[in-house]
Design an enzyme around this catalytic site. Structure first.
Site, PDB file in Angstrom:
ATOM      1  N   ASP A  85     -22.363  79.147  64.069  1.00 45.03           N
ATOM      2  CA  ASP A  85     -23.482  78.258  64.364  1.00 45.03           C
ATOM      3  C   ASP A  85     -23.272  76.900  63.702  1.00 45.03           C
ATOM      4  O   ASP A  85     -23.039  76.809  62.496  1.00 45.03           O
ATOM      5  CB  ASP A  85     -24.790  78.886  63.864  1.00 45.03           C
ATOM      6  N   SER A 128     -34.308  78.643  66.047  1.00 39.84           N
ATOM      7  CA  SER A 128     -33.870  77.429  65.361  1.00 39.84           C
ATOM      8  C   SER A 128     -35.023  76.905  64.495  1.00 39.84           C
ATOM      9  O   SER A 128     -35.486  77.605  63.596  1.00 39.84           O
ATOM     10  CB  SER A 128     -33.387  76.394  66.380  1.00 39.84           C
ATOM     11  N   HIS A 181     -24.796  78.433  67.819  1.00 42.85           N
ATOM     12  CA  HIS A 181     -26.239  78.227  67.887  1.00 42.85           C
ATOM     13  C   HIS A 181     -26.839  78.659  69.222  1.00 42.85           C
ATOM     14  O   HIS A 181     -27.966  79.116  69.279  1.00 42.85           O
ATOM     15  CB  HIS A 181     -26.549  76.747  67.644  1.00 42.85           C
TER      16      HIS A 181
END
Length: 710
Positions: A647, A562, A682
């Site tokens: 995501d 991330s 995600h």
């Protein structure tokens, strides 16, 4: 009490690899990587025009886009073919450490004991309770295995039981966009109420009438939680009353309930400012009252106890201080200090009991628990006895008890749950997570070390390895960091990580600036116009590990996910020569384009983190480090890049574009792989065994790079 179950996954357990000497001639010559079509698009801003050759990859439903992503997945599988057996071995190895039939420690709330358990072979948790005693008959609230059966993705968002213990509010996401559908179940009959409320944040808050529920809705495009509604059980959600709507799209909106159950809180927050409104849970139709209007650079949160609200505030106190104010007067002029600000101690959280105040504090990067008795202010700290660890307040829904439930883990100690008697200062281990397969914590060593950054700052490192590890430069090391949003990376146990440690690896967490390990200033010095400190801290840690002969450049691997994926993208542009391989999981790499597009989920709420590129100083600074924009004609390490098609935080097209551009620009023959989970978001795959597949795939990749095939 809010039982919100999902959390932002920062720093996913994904690993990198490349395939230099380990690659066979047949693999190298026979298979060519996919090539994305170049379709130049001019991106015009007041401060310059950029050409993006792969902007078109953001068309999620476009068959050409899906074809490209699938071609990359095929290429990934082809390059990994030689270690398929190793991957399966790793999967069984990691799975074999898990106690499949397992149960959490029950906690007592409103006359019931709540716990979570797993069944043998089950992917998802089962949420249960027992009335009055842990020996009472079990009542299943939610069976995740039944609910998730046949779905490629499934996640419970949260659940909340009404005050009379009769109705369950819960939510689930079946797409991995973190858009949760809220449902209600009669716990007497087991029947579902007819209403379904889509696109919520996942949690619900009950009023004391057992009929009224408050929930937060998200904007389906930006995924920003911005509306609070009041729902009457059994009625059409179309009739729900809008209680609050946030107009500033740099703020998110959240709901909760005080530990005392007396107040419902509506909290609005951005990176640098917050505001709380409240109403009595017994008066659900009353108007919200503002606790304190939002102010620039003022973050605060509140809890209720007796006749007062307790306030954790950073006003004039970068590391926060604790204050209290009467519930009848919440103006700043009425605030009284309880715990003063300390420049070397960050006040992270608080837990209120009838006779005690418990503070979660962070000093020199380590979490501490401080217990203060109300009546005489006598205080003490819990002693944990390891050089690096993680400890924190666990679930404590009851006020009138001298017992603190807390959690503990370290790089060598599995997740543990304790009850601590604050009066007698005695602790009882209720459970240490079982690790099967012969694990012995005494076989492993942890260290705390400090690397010197370019500007002289000392960067803490938490290190773990198996006994017998030699610091002669020949061992492999996996270096991990996150370094954004003030999220501190704690030293926690990983059963999966043992597969690396047992193969001679050291694992290193770098507590770089941008996190909050050493207080608020540690965060401030790693954000906005100080963001590059995050990147240079990481590479300075890499240099330290090489200089101190923990490893060498041909055996050092870096990992981040991330915003930590942004870190990976920046460091490979800056110092590709330090790393054998880099794993960038769901990486945020197209910083300028994303931050200029207010329609992309979560963008506007992040101006305080990265800066607003509609202002020239931030545009220029972002452009100078944005990994996608700074790709250049140079040699790069072996790289594995991962993403999820759905995501909700870092859109799949950022890593896809980055890989496409790297393929055309890099001058080396090192391996560059992109793996897209076509069903996940995600957090990667849902389910405890599906996610092990991800880890095994990545571990096999990194070991393949070192020439290990078995």
């Amino acid at each position: 009490m809010n039982k919100q179950l999902h959390s932002l996954l920062v720093g996913l357990c994904t690993l990198t690899i490349g395939l230099a000497e380990a690659q066979t001639p047949a693999t190298t010559g026979a298979v060519k990587p996919p090539v994305a079509t170049i379709k130049p698009k001019q991106l015009v801003s007041p401060f310059g025009t950029r050409t993006d050759n792969y902007y078109w990859l953001n068309e999620r439903e476009n068959p050409e886009v899906l074809g490209y992503l699938n071609a990359e997945n095929t290429y990934f599988e082809q390059q990994m073919a030689s270690v398929k057996g190793l991957q399966e071995k790793l999967f069984q190895e990691v799975k074999g450490r898990i106690k499949e039939q397992d149960e959490s420690v029950p906690y007592r709330d409103n006359g019931y004991y709540y716990y979570t358990r797993f069944e043998k072979g089950g992917e998802y948790p089962i949420y249960c309770r027992k009335k009055g005693s842990v020996s009472a008959p079990e009542e299943v609230l939610l069976d995740g295995n039944t609910m998730g059966k046949g779905r490629s993705y499934f996640q419970i968002g949260g659940y909340e039981v009404s005050d009379d213990n009769q109705v369950l509010a819960y939510s689930a996401d079946t797409v991995s966009r973190r858009l949760y559908t809220l449902r209600f179940r009669d716990l007497k009959t087991g029947k579902l109420y007819p209403e379904k409320i889509a696109n919520t944040s996942g949690n619900a808050v009950w009023a004391t009438d057992n009929k009224t529920v408050f929930y937060t809705k998200k904007d389906v495009t930006t995924l920003l939680p911005y509306q609070v509604y009041r729902h009457q059980l059994g009625t059409d959600p179309k009739q729900d009353a809008l209680v609050y709507e946030e107009k500033d799209n740099t703020f998110g909106t959240y709901i909760g309930r005080s530990k005392s159950k007396k107040y419902i809180f509506v909290q609005m927050g951005s990176t640098m400012s917050s505001e709380t409104r409240f109403l009595e849970a017994a008066k659900p139709t009353a108007a919200l009252q503002v606790f304190l209007p939002r102010e620039a650079d003022h973050l605060y949160d509140i809890e209720h106890f007796g006749n007062d609200f307790y306030v954790r505030s950073n006003a004039g106190a970068p590391n926060y201080r604790l204050l209290k104010t009467p519930v009848t007067n919440t103006a700043k002029t009425a605030w009284q200090e309880v715990i003063a600000h300390r420049p070397n101690v960050f006040l992270e959280n608080m837990e209120l009991f009838k006779d005690y105040l418990v503070l979660g504090e962070r000093k020199e990067g380590l979490l501490q628990l401080r217990v203060i008795r109300w009546k005489d202010k006598q205080e003490h700290y819990l002693n944990f006895g390891e050089p690096t660890y993680t400890a924190g307040v666990s679930v404590n829904p009851e006020f009138d008890t001298p017992v603190l439930r807390y959690s503990y883990t370290s790089l060598t100690t599995p997740a543990s749950t304790y009850d601590y008697d604050m009066a007698t200062r005695s602790k009882k281990l209720l459970k240490e997570q079982a690790v099967l397969g012969g694990f012995k914590k005494e076989d492993y060593v942890t260290e705390r070390a400090y690397a010197t950054a370019t500007d002289g700052t000392k960067i803490p490192l938490s290190i773990v390895y198996k006994k017998g590890f030699k610091k002669d430069g020949t061992a492999p090391v996996l270096q991990y960091a996150y370094g954004s949003y003030g999220n501190s990376t704690n030293a926690t146990f990983s059963a999966a990580r043992l597969s690396l440690l047992d193969r001679g690896f050291a694992y290193v967490i770098c507590h770089i600036r941008g996190g909050q390990e050493l207080g608020r200033q540690w965060y401030e010095n790693g954000k906005k116009l100080n963001k590059k400190n995050t990147f240079t801290d990481f590479t300075d840690c890499s240099k330290y590990l090489i200089d101190q002969k923990f490893t060498s450049a041909d055996k050092l691997f870096a990992q981040g996910g991330s915003a930590g994926g942004l870190l990976m993208g920046a460091v490979v542009n800056m110092h590709p020569e330090y790393y054998k391989g880099v794993v960038a999981a769901v990486p945020f790499v197209d910083v300028v384009t994303t931050m200029l597009d207010a329609s992309i989920p979560l963008t506007t709420g992040e101006y305080d983190e990265w800066g607003n590129p509609n202002k020239k100083e931030f545009y220029d600074y972002m452009l100078s480090y944005s990994p996608y924009d700074q790709v250049k004609a140079q040699a790069y390490p072996n790289m594995l890049v991962t993403t999820g098609l759905h995501d909700s935080q870092v859109q799949y097209f950022e890593p896809a574009k980055w890989v496409a551009k790297l393929r055309t620009m890099k001058t080396d023959n090192n391996l560059l792989l992109l793996h897209t989970d076509m069903a996940a978001g995600h957090g990667g795959a849902s389910g405890r065994f599906k996610s092990i597949n991800d880890v095994a795939r990545q571990y096999a990749f990194i070991l393949m790079l070192l020439g290990m095939k078995a």
